[in-house]
Write an enzyme that holds these catalytic residues in place. Structure first.
Site, mmCIF file in Angstrom:
data_model
loop_
_atom_site.group_PDB
_atom_site.id
_atom_site.type_symbol
_atom_site.label_atom_id
_atom_site.label_comp_id
_atom_site.label_asym_id
_atom_site.label_seq_id
_atom_site.Cartn_x
_atom_site.Cartn_y
_atom_site.Cartn_z
ATOM 1 N N ARG A 123 26.652 -0.789 21.132
ATOM 2 C CA ARG A 123 26.330 -1.413 22.403
ATOM 3 C C ARG A 123 25.208 -2.395 22.123
ATOM 4 N NH1 ARG A 123 26.451 4.378 25.012
ATOM 5 N NH2 ARG A 123 25.641 4.666 22.924
ATOM 6 N N LYS A 152 21.879 18.252 21.768
ATOM 7 C CA LYS A 152 22.017 17.617 23.075
ATOM 8 C C LYS A 152 22.600 18.625 24.059
ATOM 9 C CE LYS A 152 23.008 12.740 22.063
ATOM 10 N NZ LYS A 152 24.055 11.706 22.175
HETATM 11 P P1 ADP Z 1 26.717 10.191 19.970
HETATM 12 O O1 ADP Z 1 25.984 11.308 20.643
HETATM 13 O O2 ADP Z 1 27.264 10.555 18.623
HETATM 14 O O3 ADP Z 1 25.997 8.872 19.948
HETATM 15 P P2 ADP Z 1 28.434 9.077 22.023
HETATM 16 O O4 ADP Z 1 29.589 9.758 22.681
HETATM 17 O O5 ADP Z 1 27.273 8.730 22.869
HETATM 18 O O6 ADP Z 1 28.048 10.028 20.822
HETATM 19 O O7 ADP Z 1 28.927 7.754 21.300
HETATM 20 C C1 ADP Z 1 29.912 7.776 20.299
HETATM 21 C C2 ADP Z 1 30.020 6.379 19.707
HETATM 22 O O8 ADP Z 1 30.568 5.492 20.674
HETATM 23 C C3 ADP Z 1 28.670 5.759 19.294
HETATM 24 O O9 ADP Z 1 28.874 4.996 18.119
HETATM 25 C C4 ADP Z 1 28.328 4.865 20.443
HETATM 26 O O10 ADP Z 1 27.495 3.801 20.046
HETATM 27 C C5 ADP Z 1 29.705 4.388 20.843
HETATM 28 N N1 ADP Z 1 29.750 3.915 22.221
HETATM 29 C C6 ADP Z 1 29.610 4.635 23.346
HETATM 30 N N2 ADP Z 1 29.667 3.841 24.451
HETATM 31 C C7 ADP Z 1 29.843 2.577 23.989
HETATM 32 C C8 ADP Z 1 29.956 1.294 24.601
HETATM 33 N N3 ADP Z 1 29.871 1.127 25.920
HETATM 34 N N4 ADP Z 1 30.120 0.233 23.799
HETATM 35 C C9 ADP Z 1 30.170 0.375 22.462
HETATM 36 N N5 ADP Z 1 30.070 1.533 21.817
HETATM 37 C C10 ADP Z 1 29.903 2.632 22.560
#
Ligand code: ADP
Length: 170
Positions: free
Chosen positions: A101, A41
């Site tokens: 989510r 990413k």
């Molecule tokens: P990755 O690239 O590993 O998915 P992220 O930073 O996007 O990393 O997300 C890390 C974790 O936090 C994931 O499990 C993601 O689903 C969760 N997460 C992120 N935003 C939310 C949200 N708004 N509600 C619930 N879980 C979330």
């Protein structure tokens, strides 16, 4: 002592991530927030910046302060590269904390949880939901909106909004 690793990109940390951390601390004595330097990413913030931004945000919440019964902070912020199960083994932690989510996350999270279990059957993944206000918040939509000049101040911790606008030259 019950510990969990909360891994992710955190580019940058949002209120959705903060919810998962907060709820995680209800279930665990210690949560290690672990920023993955994911070469797949492209990111807005460097890994070091993301770690620093999370530390700043965590420092502003009363509920995230305090020490574990064994001493040491309840929330640690760290970075890692490579396989999560290897990092977990190095930390001596067997529980991975992830957030869900809306349905969109389910498929991907299921794959990751199964792969990690396959790689190391001692590692279990537990899922926590965000609070409904932050159900749809993601780092990518926050970055997209901020780039276009939108107000994202209610979607991320205060210190993060400032960092975002500074990074984007707004
Ligand atoms: P990755 O690239 O590993 O998915 P992220 O930073 O996007 O990393 O997300 C890390 C974790 O936090 C994931 O499990 C993601 O689903 C969760 N997460 C992120 N935003 C939310 C949200 N708004 N509600 C619930 N879980 C979330």
């Amino acid at each position: 002592m019950k510990s969990a690793i909360y891994p992710g990109s955190f580019d940058p940390i949002t209120n959705g991530h903060v919810d998962i951390l907060r709820n995680g601390l209800v279930a665990f004595d210690r949560v290690v927030v672990a920023v993955l330097g994911n070469p797949r990413k492209s990111s807005l913030f460097t890994v070091d910046e993301r770690v620093q931004i999370i530390r700043e945000a965590v420092g502003s919440y009363d509920w995230a302060q305090g020490d574990t019964p064994e001493g040491g902070p309840r929330v640690e912020v760290d970075a890692f590269d490579g396989l999560l199960v290897q990092y977990a083994a190095r930390k001596g932690i067997r529980t991975v904390l992830r957030g869900l989510r809306a349905v969109a996350d389910f498929e991907y999270e299921l794959q990751m949880a199964n792969m990690n279990r396959h790689l190391d059957p001692r590692v279990a993944t537990v899922f926590i939901m965000a609070n409904d206000a932050n159900f749809y918040v993601s780092s990518s939509v926050v970055k997209e909106a901020a780039k276009l000049g939108g107000d994202v101040s209610r979607l991320v911790p205060d210190s993060v909004a400032k960092r975002l606008y500074a990074k984007l030259g707004r």
